[in-house]
Every structure is written in structure tokens, then in C-alpha cells.
Design an enzyme around this catalytic site. Structure first.
Site, PDB file in Angstrom:
ATOM      1  N   HIS A 250      -4.366  -1.887  -4.980  1.00  0.00           N
ATOM      2  CA  HIS A 250      -3.692  -0.884  -4.798  1.00  0.00           C
ATOM      3  C   HIS A 250      -2.944   0.275  -4.348  1.00  0.00           C
ATOM      4  O   HIS A 250      -2.044   0.310  -3.626  1.00  0.00           O
ATOM      5  CB  HIS A 250      -2.513  -0.180  -7.083  1.00  0.00           C
ATOM      6  CG  HIS A 250      -2.436  -2.153  -7.095  1.00  0.00           C
ATOM      7  ND1 HIS A 250      -1.877  -2.035  -8.960  1.00  0.00           N
ATOM      8  CD2 HIS A 250      -1.856  -3.155  -7.101  1.00  0.00           C
ATOM      9  CE1 HIS A 250      -1.474  -2.875  -9.782  1.00  0.00           C
ATOM     10  NE2 HIS A 250      -1.350  -3.492  -7.974  1.00  0.00           N
ATOM     11  N   HIS A 380       1.750 -12.117  -0.734  1.00  0.00           N
ATOM     12  CA  HIS A 380       0.946 -10.699  -0.059  1.00  0.00           C
ATOM     13  C   HIS A 380       0.573 -12.090   0.937  1.00  0.00           C
ATOM     14  O   HIS A 380       0.173 -11.476   2.016  1.00  0.00           O
ATOM     15  CB  HIS A 380      -0.312 -10.734  -1.058  1.00  0.00           C
ATOM     16  CG  HIS A 380      -0.029  -9.779  -2.216  1.00  0.00           C
ATOM     17  ND1 HIS A 380       0.539  -8.618  -1.977  1.00  0.00           N
ATOM     18  CD2 HIS A 380       0.522 -10.098  -3.808  1.00  0.00           C
ATOM     19  CE1 HIS A 380       0.620  -7.788  -3.830  1.00  0.00           C
ATOM     20  NE2 HIS A 380       0.631  -9.143  -4.220  1.00  0.00           N
TER      21      HIS A 380
END
Length: 411
Positions: A250, A380
Site C-alpha cells: 500500500h 493491479h
């Protein structure tokens, strides 16, 4: 970004892989959205049709259709229809978290994480000209602003029951990070600068205030009044959405998002670029090969000791995307070299011959299911491929090397 002949992510490969990922995602199509796939590309009925998977697949399909057309356009239209009809709660508004393959609601809670991706899918699909996407965007915008956005705090709430009458006594950095992404995409789709300001407000609290105060190790879990919960889920460290400790992946994702915020706001603050670089360097130093083997350890405790050592494809691809973005913003050669190294790692351990990228391996590169089982998501990987190829993504503006945004001044 120009690479040498030894580039592990050359343009022809990134194009091929992007098309392969969209084709793989197409296997998940169901009457009411897109399903969770197993390792062989078969839908898993026990997982139902989840809003976040449907929204992410819609987003990726719209991006691919915008550049290439073809079957991706039909997938994007199906996704928009599913989000407008099957997954939407016609009685109370908002989106169910999960419906069954026959369309009946399974999980009726209204989660900010899912709603962020609905807003992202609606925004991207609107920018791509997908039919009915503008109507979905209007609905998603109103729901997020009316139900989730706390203008006074400058952050989003986490989740509610079906009728939005009871909220969860928890706030999360993960859902707010994806709100930043969705807000930037909404700003690109609508031209409304207020979306970028909302994204900046979230970044100010979570990164400028919280991450900086913790050595650029972002606390992910908070009480309803935004006090840090450092031991949250210590007894369930492999929770797929709320793991214990801090999550370097993150930090890498945030590093890139801060550059997009910098490019989107009218007068970008001076702290954004240095914070992006600090997040990036801290995550890489703490997580890459932390246990002696190549790859990013998934989660760490507050002393940077590995908690979950498994390697996730999404972390490696976000590292690649962040390195590309920071290289584009700063011109730093080290970022380009990092991208090369990590793309080689991705190709060695996560990309298989069927182009259905593995989601998780153990520290030795063997398939693992500690956190994720199956292969439900291409979002992603597709994002990172787009950055490697230099393909524009609505809301993901990145500055040229060393330059301030045109018509904007740093403060």
C-alpha cells in the site's frame, strides 16, 4: 519510458499481456456481473458475484476498450449494466457486496471499499464512452458523497448495514486509499476539481500526518474517530483486506497516487513528492528480500519483522507502477532500474504461459494460498502494464521529469 534491449517489459510484451489479462477476465462473466475465478479460470459459485470484482473488471475492460476496442467493449458494457441493475440495491440505494449467481443478495452490507471501485468503474467507463456509464457515475457519485464522505473530517466512512442506518465502528486506510483513486478518476471524467481536493484531504491525513508520524509506515486501522489501532487483527494476520501490521504494497501504491494528486490539484503542496519518495524507499528497504529471498514480504510488524512472508502479485506490480511513475516525475535513473528488476521478478514468478497471473507465492516462489486462493483479479497487473507501456489512464496523470503541472505552481 525508454529501456534497453534487455528490458523485461518491452512494448510488445506489455500489449500482449494486457490483452491476455482482459481475455482471462472475460472467463468470469456471469449473468449478474463478474465472478471469482479459480486457478484454471473457472468461476467459483461459492464466492458469488462480488461488487469489487465486477467493478474492477469493468474498469479494466473500459481501459482496454478505450485503447483497443474489440471484445473488451462488450465486457465493459456488461459490467456497467450489472452495476446499474443486479448489484445495486433498488430499495435502499448503494451496492450490495455480493449477490449469488442467480442474482439474489448474499451480503447486503454497504462497504466503502466496494463503493470506491464502483465509482472508479463508473468514472473510467464514462471517460471511455461506455453506454449508460454516465448514469452509473451520477448514481455512484451521489451515493459516495451522501453516504460515505465525511466532509468535515476529509475522509470516508468504512461500511454500513443495508439501509445505511448503522455504521461500522472502524475506519480503514485501504478503503480511503481506493477512494483517492476513484476521486481522481471521477475528476477526470467530470472535470469537477472538487474531486481532486477530496483526494488531497484524504492524503493529507493518512500520509502527511499519519504515515509521516510513523516513519512512513502507514497505520491501516483506526477507530471511528480516527485513533490508530496498531494491534488490530493481530490474531488474524492473514486477513485479505485488513491484515495486521503495515502493508508495504500500500505504501508503494500510495507513492504513485500522491503523484497523481499532485498533478490534479490546482496548487499542489510541496510535501507530496518528498512523501511519495519516502513511502517508496521505506517500503522497498523494509520489504524487498527482507527474509533473504527475492520478493516483497506482504506484511510487517512495527519493527519491520515479516508477519506474512508470502509474495503477492499485486504488491510486485504496484512496485513496478510506482517506479515508473517516480521515474517519469523525477527522471531518477534508480527508479528505472528498480522497474527493470521487479518486472524480471514478476515474469519469473507470477506470469504463467496461460497469461492468468498467479496471485500469491510462498517465499520460495511456489504457489501459495495463505491469503488469496484462485485468481480473481487482473486490475493491479493491468495497471502496471499500462504504466510500462506509457498508456494513459484517466485520473492517473503523471508529471514530466522535474516539472510542475502546466498552469500550476508548487507551494
Amino acid at each position: 519510458m525508454d529501456y534497453s534491449a534487455e528490458d523485461p517489459a518491452p512494448p510488445e510484451w506489455t500489449r500482449e499481456q494486457g490483452s491476455g489479462l482482459v481475455a482471462w477476465a472475460g472467463h468470469s462473466r456471469q449473468a449478474h456481473g463478474f465472478a471469482w475465478l479459480d486457478d484454471d479460470g473457472r468461476p467459483r459459485p461459492e464466492q458469488g458475484v462480488q461488487s469489487w470484482i465486477t467493478a474492477r473488471t469493468t474498469h479494466v475492460s473500459a481501459l482496454h476498450a478505450r485503447e483497443h476496442g474489440g471484445a473488451a467493449a462488450d465486457l465493459a458494457e456488461h459490467g456497467v449494466r450489472s452495476l446499474r441493475e443486479s448489484l445495486r440495491d433498488a430499495e435502499h440505494g448503494g451496492w450490495f457486496s455480493t449477490v449469488s449467481f442467480d442474482g439474489s443478495p448474499i451480503d447486503t452490507d454497504k462497504a466503502g471499499y466496494q463503493h470506491a471501485f464502483v465509482l472508479l468503474a463508473a468514472s473510467t467507463s464514462t471517460s471511455a464512452g461506455v453506454p449508460e456509464a454516465a448514469e452509473l457515475l451520477a448514481d455512484a457519485s451521489a451515493t459516495v458523497l451522501d453516504r460515505f464522505w465525511d466532509a468535515e473530517a476529509g475522509r470516508a466512512a468504512e461500511s454500513f448495514d443495508r439501509s445505511f442506518s448503522r455504521g461500522e465502528d472502524y475506519r480503514g486506510a485501504n478503503s480511503n486509499m481506493h477512494m483517492v483513486e476513484a476521486f481522481l478518476a471521477a475528476g477526470a471524467a467530470t472535470g469537477d476539481p472538487a474531486w481532486a481536493q477530496r483526494a488531497l484531504a484524504i492524503a493529507e491525513f493518512l500520509i502527511r500526518d499519519q504515515a509521516a508520524a510513523h516513519g512512513y509506515r502507514l497505520p491501516e486501522h483506526y477507530t471511528a474517530d480516527w485513533r490508530v489501532l496498531p494491534d488490530y487483527n493481530r490474531d488474524r494476520p492473514a486477513d485479505p483486506f485488513r491484515p495486521y501490521g503495515w502493508t508495504p504494497g500500500h505504501s508503494l501504491e500510495w507513492a504513485r497516487l500522491l503523484l497523481h494528486v499532485e498533478a490534479a490539484v490546482e496548487r499542489p503542496a510541496a510535501w507530496l513528492l518528498p512523501a511519495a519518495e519516502e513511502l517508496f524507499s521505506t517500503a522497498v528497504e523494509a520489504s524487498w528480500a527482507r527474509d533473504g529471498a527475492d520478493g516483497f514480504c506482504y506484511t510487517l510488524d512495527w519493527d519491520d519483522r515479516p508477519v506474512i512472508r508470502e509474495r503477492m502479485h499485486w504488491v510486485a506490480t504496484e512496485a513496478c507502477a510506482a517506479a515508473h511513475a517516480l521515474h517519469a516525475r523525477t527522471g531518477g535513473a534508480g527508479y528505472a532500474e528498480s522497474a527493470r528488476k521487479w518486472w524480471a521478478h514478476v515474469r519469473a514468478y507470477f506470469v504463467d504461459a496461460a497469461q492468468n497471473w498467479r496471485h500469491e507465492t510462498d517465499p520460495h516462489g511456489r504457489p501459495s494460498t495463505t491469503v488469496w486462493s484462485g485468481r480473481p483479479d487482473v486490475y493491479h497487473a493491468y495497471t502496471a502494464l499500462s504504466f510500462a507501456a506509457g498508456t494513459p489512464i484517466p485520473g492517473y496523470a503523471v508529471l514530466g521529469a522535474g516539472a510542475a503541472p502546466e498552469g500550476k505552481a508548487s507551494t
